[in-house]
Scaffold this active site. Structure first.
Site, PDB file in Angstrom:
ATOM      1  N   SER A 173      44.014 -22.680 -63.750  1.00  0.00           N
ATOM      2  CA  SER A 173      44.421 -23.567 -64.808  1.00  0.00           C
ATOM      3  C   SER A 173      43.360 -23.278 -66.042  1.00  0.00           C
ATOM      4  O   SER A 173      42.273 -22.899 -65.662  1.00  0.00           O
ATOM      5  CB  SER A 173      44.453 -25.085 -64.417  1.00  0.00           C
ATOM      6  OG  SER A 173      44.328 -25.779 -65.659  1.00  0.00           O
TER       7      SER A 173
ATOM      8  N   TYR B 292      39.499 -32.291 -60.866  1.00  0.00           N
ATOM      9  CA  TYR B 292      40.542 -31.280 -61.258  1.00  0.00           C
ATOM     10  C   TYR B 292      39.745 -29.982 -61.798  1.00  0.00           C
ATOM     11  O   TYR B 292      39.892 -29.055 -61.237  1.00  0.00           O
ATOM     12  CB  TYR B 292      41.506 -32.015 -62.143  1.00  0.00           C
ATOM     13  CG  TYR B 292      42.628 -30.987 -62.020  1.00  0.00           C
ATOM     14  CD1 TYR B 292      43.477 -30.651 -60.890  1.00  0.00           C
ATOM     15  CD2 TYR B 292      42.830 -29.973 -63.293  1.00  0.00           C
ATOM     16  CE1 TYR B 292      44.725 -29.674 -61.347  1.00  0.00           C
ATOM     17  CE2 TYR B 292      43.859 -29.389 -63.510  1.00  0.00           C
ATOM     18  CZ  TYR B 292      44.829 -28.947 -62.468  1.00  0.00           C
ATOM     19  OH  TYR B 292      46.022 -28.134 -62.653  1.00  0.00           O
TER      20      TYR B 292
HETATM   21  P1  NAP Z   1      53.983 -29.929 -58.688  1.00  0.00           P
HETATM   22  O1  NAP Z   1      55.169 -29.863 -59.682  1.00  0.00           O
HETATM   23  O2  NAP Z   1      53.102 -30.916 -58.480  1.00  0.00           O
HETATM   24  O3  NAP Z   1      54.209 -29.041 -57.408  1.00  0.00           O
HETATM   25  C1  NAP Z   1      52.972 -28.829 -56.577  1.00  0.00           C
HETATM   26  C2  NAP Z   1      53.371 -28.016 -55.108  1.00  0.00           C
HETATM   27  O4  NAP Z   1      52.201 -28.001 -54.406  1.00  0.00           O
HETATM   28  C3  NAP Z   1      54.438 -28.779 -54.593  1.00  0.00           C
HETATM   29  O5  NAP Z   1      55.342 -27.905 -54.139  1.00  0.00           O
HETATM   30  C4  NAP Z   1      53.681 -29.615 -53.441  1.00  0.00           C
HETATM   31  O6  NAP Z   1      54.698 -29.626 -52.361  1.00  0.00           O
HETATM   32  C5  NAP Z   1      52.562 -28.575 -53.307  1.00  0.00           C
HETATM   33  N1  NAP Z   1      51.392 -29.363 -52.607  1.00  0.00           N
HETATM   34  C6  NAP Z   1      50.840 -30.427 -52.940  1.00  0.00           C
HETATM   35  N2  NAP Z   1      49.724 -30.579 -52.129  1.00  0.00           N
HETATM   36  C7  NAP Z   1      49.745 -29.703 -51.065  1.00  0.00           C
HETATM   37  C8  NAP Z   1      49.086 -29.444 -49.864  1.00  0.00           C
HETATM   38  N3  NAP Z   1      48.354 -30.182 -49.534  1.00  0.00           N
HETATM   39  N4  NAP Z   1      49.728 -28.487 -49.123  1.00  0.00           N
HETATM   40  C9  NAP Z   1      50.562 -27.688 -49.382  1.00  0.00           C
HETATM   41  N5  NAP Z   1      51.384 -27.922 -50.619  1.00  0.00           N
HETATM   42  C10 NAP Z   1      50.854 -28.885 -51.494  1.00  0.00           C
HETATM   43  O7  NAP Z   1      52.961 -28.997 -59.653  1.00  0.00           O
HETATM   44  P2  NAP Z   1      53.072 -27.512 -60.671  1.00  0.00           P
HETATM   45  O8  NAP Z   1      52.827 -28.238 -61.939  1.00  0.00           O
HETATM   46  O9  NAP Z   1      54.359 -26.901 -60.070  1.00  0.00           O
HETATM   47  O10 NAP Z   1      51.685 -26.818 -60.246  1.00  0.00           O
HETATM   48  C11 NAP Z   1      51.497 -25.773 -59.272  1.00  0.00           C
HETATM   49  C12 NAP Z   1      50.103 -25.318 -59.610  1.00  0.00           C
HETATM   50  O11 NAP Z   1      49.870 -24.937 -60.640  1.00  0.00           O
HETATM   51  C13 NAP Z   1      48.895 -26.236 -59.057  1.00  0.00           C
HETATM   52  O12 NAP Z   1      47.960 -25.505 -58.459  1.00  0.00           O
HETATM   53  C14 NAP Z   1      48.151 -26.861 -60.376  1.00  0.00           C
HETATM   54  O13 NAP Z   1      47.155 -27.247 -60.513  1.00  0.00           O
HETATM   55  C15 NAP Z   1      48.777 -25.495 -61.335  1.00  0.00           C
HETATM   56  N6  NAP Z   1      48.766 -25.903 -62.758  1.00  0.00           N
HETATM   57  C16 NAP Z   1      49.974 -26.845 -63.280  1.00  0.00           C
HETATM   58  C17 NAP Z   1      49.757 -27.136 -64.538  1.00  0.00           C
HETATM   59  C18 NAP Z   1      50.885 -27.955 -65.122  1.00  0.00           C
HETATM   60  O14 NAP Z   1      50.691 -28.334 -66.354  1.00  0.00           O
HETATM   61  N7  NAP Z   1      51.951 -28.233 -64.284  1.00  0.00           N
HETATM   62  C19 NAP Z   1      48.907 -26.394 -65.619  1.00  0.00           C
HETATM   63  C20 NAP Z   1      47.769 -25.500 -65.024  1.00  0.00           C
HETATM   64  C21 NAP Z   1      47.923 -25.451 -63.558  1.00  0.00           C
HETATM   65  P3  NAP Z   1      54.534 -30.880 -51.282  1.00  0.00           P
HETATM   66  O15 NAP Z   1      54.149 -32.052 -52.055  1.00  0.00           O
HETATM   67  O16 NAP Z   1      55.933 -30.701 -50.501  1.00  0.00           O
HETATM   68  O17 NAP Z   1      53.423 -30.489 -50.377  1.00  0.00           O
END
Ligand code: NAP
Length: 261
Positions: A144, A157
């Site tokens: 991120s 975070y």
């Molecule tokens: P999201 O929509 O909340 O999806 C998160 C995914 O991670 C889900 O598939 C969830 O599935 C899985 N997950 C969560 N905890 C887990 C665990 N303990 N073990 C295995 N799987 C787990 O989030 P996203 O926005 O797609 O984010 C994906 C990545 O991008 C993350 O690392 C996040 O920090 C990063 N990111 C996101 C943003 C943003 O603005 N959205 C910005 C920068 C970086 P389950 O709940 O089914 O396990």
């Protein structure tokens, strides 16, 4: 450029049940890879694996909590038995949470570190041996821009994402001799369920409407918009390609120009 540049490659995407991870799994499959999809929720993984199957690629839906080393070991051994390992590992699973640092709950600190940093450590360690043996691999972690900058209320975070960049850079140096590249992608705000939850929390705390909060987050980018999951997925596919072999130890921003280092 080949139409299916990842033909014959085997990939694993953690956190593939929704959001960025789902988009990455589909983009890897579109580029020709077979894809293991993992997360904790089984139903969306099975739907995604079936979808990838209909695209003509192989897929396995294997649930795993990345914060649990026993489950990660079971995942690695199931993939070893089925496919002999993977060529491309995408560490995408992550959680977000925020709190003022005064009275910060220890539980929140430990949860952020356990999933976003230690989870990447466990999964990478478990999937590395076959990559080393075959002298080829790609390790791509979704970090991120919070891994490069600090902001109010996201100490845990941000610390977890800064940590994952340290892991990425050190591992990149250690794995050069094995022809394995290790990189991170640093998105700004992406239009996913994680951001929807974020918006709902900010809205509840501030009294702003969800639409206002969404606009405020979008305006934090010079481009005035949220990034799409597909933009992050496209860079992931590029980093997995043979042509990206010269890129290692990098943390590449996909953030509309918000952070310039
Ligand atoms: P999201 O929509 O909340 O999806 C998160 C995914 O991670 C889900 O598939 C969830 O599935 C899985 N997950 C969560 N905890 C887990 C665990 N303990 N073990 C295995 N799987 C787990 O989030 P996203 O926005 O797609 O984010 C994906 C990545 O991008 C993350 O690392 C996040 O920090 C990063 N990111 C996101 C943003 C943003 O603005 N959205 C910005 C920068 C970086 P389950 O709940 O089914 O396990």
């Amino acid at each position: 450029m080949s139409e299916r540049p990842l033909n014959g490659r085997r990939a694993l995407v953690t956190g593939a049940s929704r959001g960025i991870g789902r988009a990455i799994a589909l983009a890897l499959a579109e580029a020709g890879a077979d894809v293991v999809v993992s997360a904790r929720s089984v139903a969306p993984l099975e739907e995604l694996a079936a979808h990838i199957g209909r695209m003509g690629r192989k897929s396995l839906a294997l649930p795993c909590d990345v914060a649990d080393p026993r489950q990660v070991a079971e995942l690695a051994s199931a993939v070893m038995d089925a496919w002999g390992g993977v060529d491309v590992l995408v560490n995408n699973a992550g959680v977000a949470g925020s709190h003022k640092f005064l009275n910060h709950p220890d539980e929140l600190w430990h949860q952020m570190l356990a999933v976003n940093l230690t989870g990447v450590y466990y999964v990478t360690k478990a999937f590395l041996p076959p990559m080393v043996a075959q002298k080829w691999g790609r390790i791509i972690t979704i970090a991120s821009i919070a891994g490069k900058t600090g902001a109010r209320y996201i100490a845990a975070y941000s610390a977890s994402k800064h940590g994952v960049l340290g892991l990425t850079r050190s591992l990149a140096m250690e794995l050069v001799e094995h022809h394995i590249t290790v990189n991170a992608i640093c998105p700004g705000y992406v239009d996913t369920p994680m951001t929807d939850t974020n918006i709902a929390n900010i809205s509840a705390r501030t009294g702003m409407s969800p639409e206002e909060v969404r606009h405020t987050l979008a305006r934090m980018s010079p481009q005035g918009r949220l990034i799409t999951p597909e933009e992050v997925a496209a860079l992931t596919v590029y980093l997995a390609r043979e042509e990206a072999r010269g890129i290692t130890g990098q943390a590449i921003n996909v953030d509309g120009g918000t952070v310039q280092w």
